[in-house]
Motif scaffolding. Structure first.
Motif, PDB file in Angstrom:
ATOM      1  N   LYS A  20      -3.057 -14.701   2.351  1.00  9.52           N
ATOM      2  CA  LYS A  20      -4.230 -13.870   2.616  1.00  9.52           C
ATOM      3  C   LYS A  20      -4.795 -13.328   1.300  1.00  9.52           C
ATOM      4  N   GLU A  21      -3.922 -12.945   0.390  1.00 14.04           N
ATOM      5  CA  GLU A  21      -4.352 -12.424  -0.907  1.00 14.04           C
ATOM      6  C   GLU A  21      -4.911 -13.529  -1.803  1.00 14.04           C
ATOM      7  N   LEU A  24      -9.107 -15.954  -1.019  1.00 14.10           N
ATOM      8  CA  LEU A  24     -10.444 -15.635  -1.520  1.00 14.10           C
ATOM      9  C   LEU A  24     -10.605 -16.048  -2.975  1.00 14.10           C
ATOM     10  N   THR A  63      -9.804 -12.727   7.206  1.00 13.77           N
ATOM     11  CA  THR A  63     -10.181 -13.085   5.837  1.00 13.77           C
ATOM     12  C   THR A  63     -10.871 -14.441   5.791  1.00 13.77           C
ATOM     13  N   SER A  66     -14.623 -15.070   6.567  1.00 11.93           N
ATOM     14  CA  SER A  66     -15.662 -14.764   5.587  1.00 11.93           C
ATOM     15  C   SER A  66     -15.964 -15.942   4.665  1.00 11.93           C
TER      16      SER A  66
END
Length: 137
Positions: A20-21, A24, A63, A66
């Motif tokens: 998740k970190e 992006l 997440t 997006s």
């Protein structure tokens, strides 16, 4: 799975929260990506914290919504061995992910159905039980 326009990144020790970190940042590195396949969660199952894992996956699903790419969650692979408890946890996670991915409009790859009772797919010549990875294409 791999072609000239495909990039596979592996993070074998990562858990859902780690991905998740990372996602992006990696999506920023590959701005033209159109499809992302995420395979994660197997490491988390061994912690035996199902509700925490569901929260982590829910965060990951929020997440990836997006991103400007089609996202596919590659569900857990049924264990060839590892006992009833591991099987039960992976099967429960798979069932939960089917509905969670639908709720978040994320594609789901049901590996349990693909690999269940097909031991011949686990021979050494195949890479069928991947470490946590995701593929960009």
């Amino acid at each position: 799975m791999c072609g000239k326009n495909t990039k596979v990144l592996c993070f074998p020790k990562d858990m859902v929260n780690n991905l998740k970190e990372r996602i992006l940042q990696i999506a920023d590195e590959y701005p033209t990506v159109t499809n992302i396949v995420l395979h994660t969660g197997s490491n988390d199952v061994s912690k035996q914290q199902s509700e925490a894992l569901k929260r982590d996956f829910t965060g990951l699903l929020h997440t990836v919504n997006s991103l400007n790419a089609a996202v596919f969650i590659s569900g857990p692979v049924p264990p060839v061995r590892g006992g009833d408890e591991r099987f039960s946890r992976l099967f429960a996670l798979n069932k939960w992910l089917i509905s969670a991915c639908t709720d978040h409009s994320v594609h789901f790859i049901n590996n349990f159905n693909i690999f269940w009772e097909r031991r011949h797919l686990f021979k050494k010549r195949f890479v069928t039980h991947p470490s946590d990875f995701f593929s960009l294409s």
